[in-house]
Structure formats: structure tokens, C-alpha cells
Scaffold this motif. Sequence first.
Motif, mmCIF file in Angstrom:
data_model
loop_
_atom_site.group_PDB
_atom_site.id
_atom_site.type_symbol
_atom_site.label_atom_id
_atom_site.label_comp_id
_atom_site.label_asym_id
_atom_site.label_seq_id
_atom_site.Cartn_x
_atom_site.Cartn_y
_atom_site.Cartn_z
ATOM 1 N N PHE A 16 1.028 -0.858 0.089
ATOM 2 C CA PHE A 16 -0.220 -0.213 -0.080
ATOM 3 C C PHE A 16 0.912 1.399 0.346
ATOM 4 O O PHE A 16 1.055 1.698 1.202
ATOM 5 C CB PHE A 16 -0.795 0.199 1.286
ATOM 6 N N PRO A 17 1.546 1.018 -1.235
ATOM 7 C CA PRO A 17 2.344 2.693 -1.088
ATOM 8 C C PRO A 17 1.613 4.111 -1.463
ATOM 9 O O PRO A 17 0.101 4.434 -1.649
ATOM 10 C CB PRO A 17 2.650 2.970 -2.867
ATOM 11 N N ARG A 18 2.196 5.322 -0.447
ATOM 12 C CA ARG A 18 1.669 6.132 0.122
ATOM 13 C C ARG A 18 3.221 7.780 0.255
ATOM 14 O O ARG A 18 4.087 6.936 0.143
ATOM 15 C CB ARG A 18 0.907 6.392 1.901
ATOM 16 N N ALA A 19 2.535 8.376 0.018
ATOM 17 C CA ALA A 19 3.467 9.217 -0.222
ATOM 18 C C ALA A 19 3.651 10.771 0.569
ATOM 19 O O ALA A 19 1.875 10.858 0.601
ATOM 20 C CB ALA A 19 3.901 10.208 -1.353
ATOM 21 N N CYS A 20 4.562 11.360 1.519
ATOM 22 C CA CYS A 20 4.583 12.739 1.981
ATOM 23 C C CYS A 20 4.028 14.006 0.510
ATOM 24 O O CYS A 20 4.127 13.059 -0.332
ATOM 25 C CB CYS A 20 5.525 12.850 2.566
ATOM 26 N N LEU A 21 3.739 15.154 1.126
ATOM 27 C CA LEU A 21 3.038 16.228 -0.160
ATOM 28 C C LEU A 21 4.106 16.194 -0.897
ATOM 29 O O LEU A 21 3.778 16.623 -2.076
ATOM 30 C CB LEU A 21 2.026 17.578 0.689
ATOM 31 N N ARG A 22 5.420 16.287 -0.203
ATOM 32 C CA ARG A 22 6.500 17.259 -0.680
ATOM 33 C C ARG A 22 6.916 15.542 -2.005
ATOM 34 O O ARG A 22 7.229 16.569 -3.121
ATOM 35 C CB ARG A 22 7.529 17.166 0.296
ATOM 36 N N CYS A 23 7.185 14.788 -1.572
ATOM 37 C CA CYS A 23 7.381 13.444 -2.295
ATOM 38 C C CYS A 23 6.846 13.768 -3.637
ATOM 39 O O CYS A 23 7.320 13.225 -4.969
ATOM 40 C CB CYS A 23 8.426 12.285 -1.231
ATOM 41 N N ALA A 24 5.740 13.443 -3.068
ATOM 42 C CA ALA A 24 4.491 13.269 -3.810
ATOM 43 C C ALA A 24 4.140 14.379 -5.126
ATOM 44 O O ALA A 24 4.857 14.699 -6.829
ATOM 45 C CB ALA A 24 2.990 12.572 -3.573
ATOM 46 N N ALA A 25 4.612 15.799 -4.934
ATOM 47 C CA ALA A 25 4.442 17.384 -5.697
ATOM 48 C C ALA A 25 5.750 16.805 -6.327
ATOM 49 O O ALA A 25 5.987 17.075 -7.653
ATOM 50 C CB ALA A 25 4.504 18.035 -4.536
ATOM 51 N N ALA A 26 6.780 16.292 -6.119
ATOM 52 C CA ALA A 26 8.617 16.927 -6.685
ATOM 53 C C ALA A 26 8.530 15.704 -8.098
ATOM 54 O O ALA A 26 8.241 15.994 -8.632
ATOM 55 C CB ALA A 26 9.741 16.152 -5.628
ATOM 56 N N TRP A 27 7.797 13.951 -7.300
ATOM 57 C CA TRP A 27 7.592 13.496 -8.216
ATOM 58 C C TRP A 27 6.778 13.425 -9.218
ATOM 59 O O TRP A 27 6.863 13.006 -10.655
ATOM 60 C CB TRP A 27 7.326 11.814 -7.692
ATOM 61 N N ALA A 28 5.495 14.267 -9.519
ATOM 62 C CA ALA A 28 4.619 14.816 -9.837
ATOM 63 C C ALA A 28 4.832 15.522 -10.716
ATOM 64 O O ALA A 28 5.177 15.585 -12.964
ATOM 65 C CB ALA A 28 3.305 14.955 -9.674
ATOM 66 N N ARG A 84 8.512 16.182 -11.917
ATOM 67 C CA ARG A 84 9.184 15.009 -12.757
ATOM 68 C C ARG A 84 8.594 14.244 -13.915
ATOM 69 O O ARG A 84 8.492 14.134 -15.051
ATOM 70 C CB ARG A 84 9.971 13.969 -12.292
ATOM 71 N N GLY A 85 7.818 13.685 -13.438
ATOM 72 C CA GLY A 85 6.894 13.093 -14.595
ATOM 73 C C GLY A 85 5.998 13.938 -15.383
ATOM 74 O O GLY A 85 6.333 13.458 -16.866
ATOM 75 N N LEU A 86 5.845 14.950 -15.060
ATOM 76 C CA LEU A 86 4.764 16.113 -15.934
ATOM 77 C C LEU A 86 5.737 16.863 -16.752
ATOM 78 O O LEU A 86 5.999 16.532 -18.583
ATOM 79 C CB LEU A 86 4.724 17.619 -15.344
ATOM 80 N N PHE A 87 7.584 16.541 -16.697
ATOM 81 C CA PHE A 87 7.999 16.711 -18.041
ATOM 82 C C PHE A 87 8.910 15.835 -18.776
ATOM 83 O O PHE A 87 8.816 15.878 -19.730
ATOM 84 C CB PHE A 87 9.949 17.450 -16.961
ATOM 85 N N GLU A 88 8.445 14.625 -18.452
ATOM 86 C CA GLU A 88 8.863 13.998 -18.955
ATOM 87 C C GLU A 88 7.537 13.332 -19.716
ATOM 88 O O GLU A 88 7.612 12.795 -20.879
ATOM 89 C CB GLU A 88 8.554 12.472 -18.471
ATOM 90 N N HIS A 89 6.697 13.412 -19.918
ATOM 91 C CA HIS A 89 5.177 13.475 -19.778
ATOM 92 C C HIS A 89 4.288 14.481 -20.560
ATOM 93 O O HIS A 89 4.139 13.539 -22.422
ATOM 94 C CB HIS A 89 3.770 13.450 -18.836
ATOM 95 N N VAL A 90 4.318 15.432 -20.940
ATOM 96 C CA VAL A 90 3.640 16.407 -21.752
ATOM 97 C C VAL A 90 4.233 16.788 -23.078
ATOM 98 O O VAL A 90 3.391 16.472 -23.692
ATOM 99 C CB VAL A 90 3.861 17.738 -20.680
ATOM 100 N N ILE A 100 -3.735 11.865 -17.563
ATOM 101 C CA ILE A 100 -2.713 11.588 -16.267
ATOM 102 C C ILE A 100 -1.881 13.631 -16.284
ATOM 103 O O ILE A 100 -1.797 13.282 -15.389
ATOM 104 C CB ILE A 100 -1.956 11.038 -17.463
ATOM 105 N N GLY A 101 -2.030 14.659 -17.763
ATOM 106 C CA GLY A 101 -1.494 15.584 -17.086
ATOM 107 C C GLY A 101 -1.907 15.750 -15.918
ATOM 108 O O GLY A 101 -1.049 16.669 -15.538
ATOM 109 N N ARG A 102 -3.598 16.436 -16.350
ATOM 110 C CA ARG A 102 -3.873 16.609 -14.916
ATOM 111 C C ARG A 102 -3.611 16.329 -13.687
ATOM 112 O O ARG A 102 -3.701 16.756 -12.449
ATOM 113 C CB ARG A 102 -6.043 16.237 -15.430
ATOM 114 N N VAL A 103 -3.800 15.053 -13.732
ATOM 115 C CA VAL A 103 -3.314 14.500 -12.383
ATOM 116 C C VAL A 103 -1.539 14.979 -11.959
ATOM 117 O O VAL A 103 -1.795 15.675 -11.042
ATOM 118 C CB VAL A 103 -4.469 13.077 -12.225
ATOM 119 N N LEU A 104 -1.043 14.929 -12.371
ATOM 120 C CA LEU A 104 0.027 15.027 -12.659
ATOM 121 C C LEU A 104 0.429 17.127 -11.677
ATOM 122 O O LEU A 104 1.240 17.187 -10.889
ATOM 123 C CB LEU A 104 1.475 14.547 -13.518
ATOM 124 N N TYR A 105 -0.251 17.419 -13.130
ATOM 125 C CA TYR A 105 -0.445 18.602 -12.221
ATOM 126 C C TYR A 105 -1.326 19.448 -10.885
ATOM 127 O O TYR A 105 -0.403 19.493 -10.299
ATOM 128 C CB TYR A 105 -1.004 19.665 -13.415
#
Length: 124
Positions: free
Chosen positions: A75-87, A89-95, A110-115
Motif C-alpha cells: 500500500f504505497p503512500r507518499a508525503c506531499l513534498r515527495c508526491a509533488a516532486a515526483w509528479a 518530474r513526471g510532467l516534464f517527461e509526459h507532456v 494523466i497531465g491533469r493528475v500530475l499537475y
Amino acid sequence: MPHRTAAARPPSGTPETPIEVPADVLAHLLLPSPEDAAEGQLRGADCVWCETGPLNVEAAVDLGERKTPTGETWFPRACLRCAAAWAHRGLFEHVPMCAQCADESSVCEIGRVLYRLALESRRP
């Protein structure tokens, strides 16, 4: 004026709805391997990336129930800071690779959720 892909933020003091992270988005967040995770990370008590814990409902992003390669549940969960940082990075790869984001960014889930995840670090 708000960005066209960002949902309007509720007034201060109004509870926000938790972000639902679809499986398609998880591929862009690059979750660590469950084999390398500590017990607290496997249970969702600690951040899957930085091991900060214990996480509470207000300070965590639920990344959903997952299966390990051996079929066990974690059951992975993330702190807000890490979730934001990885999201972020994900935006820069996805968009740049997404035709929907290039044409009409509000159409791409995908873009909306990452943003939205990337904005979570700004939440008071």
C-alpha cells in the motif's frame, strides 16, 4: 487568472478532495521497487520515497493498493513534498510526448493528475 488545466482551489479552511491517482499516472511517478521498501513503506505508514512517517490522512497521497512481482499486496503512500516532486518530474517527461497535452491539456487525465499533484507542495 487560473491556469486552464488547474482546478480552482477551494477557499481557505475548506477541505480539499483527496487526489485519486489512476494506475496510468503511477507509471509516470516511478515508484520504487517494493523489494527495496521497508516495512513501514509497504504498509503505507511511511513515505514510499523518503521514508518520512508516520503519515496521516492530511499529509499523505494514497498511491493505491499494488501487487508485488510475487503477488503480495502493498500500500504505497507518499508525503506531499515527495508526491509533488515526483509528479513534477513526471510532467516534464509526459507532456512533450503526449499529443493530448499538446492539443488541449485539459483533456489529458494523466497531465491533469500530475499537475494537481505537483501543486500539492504549495498547500498550506
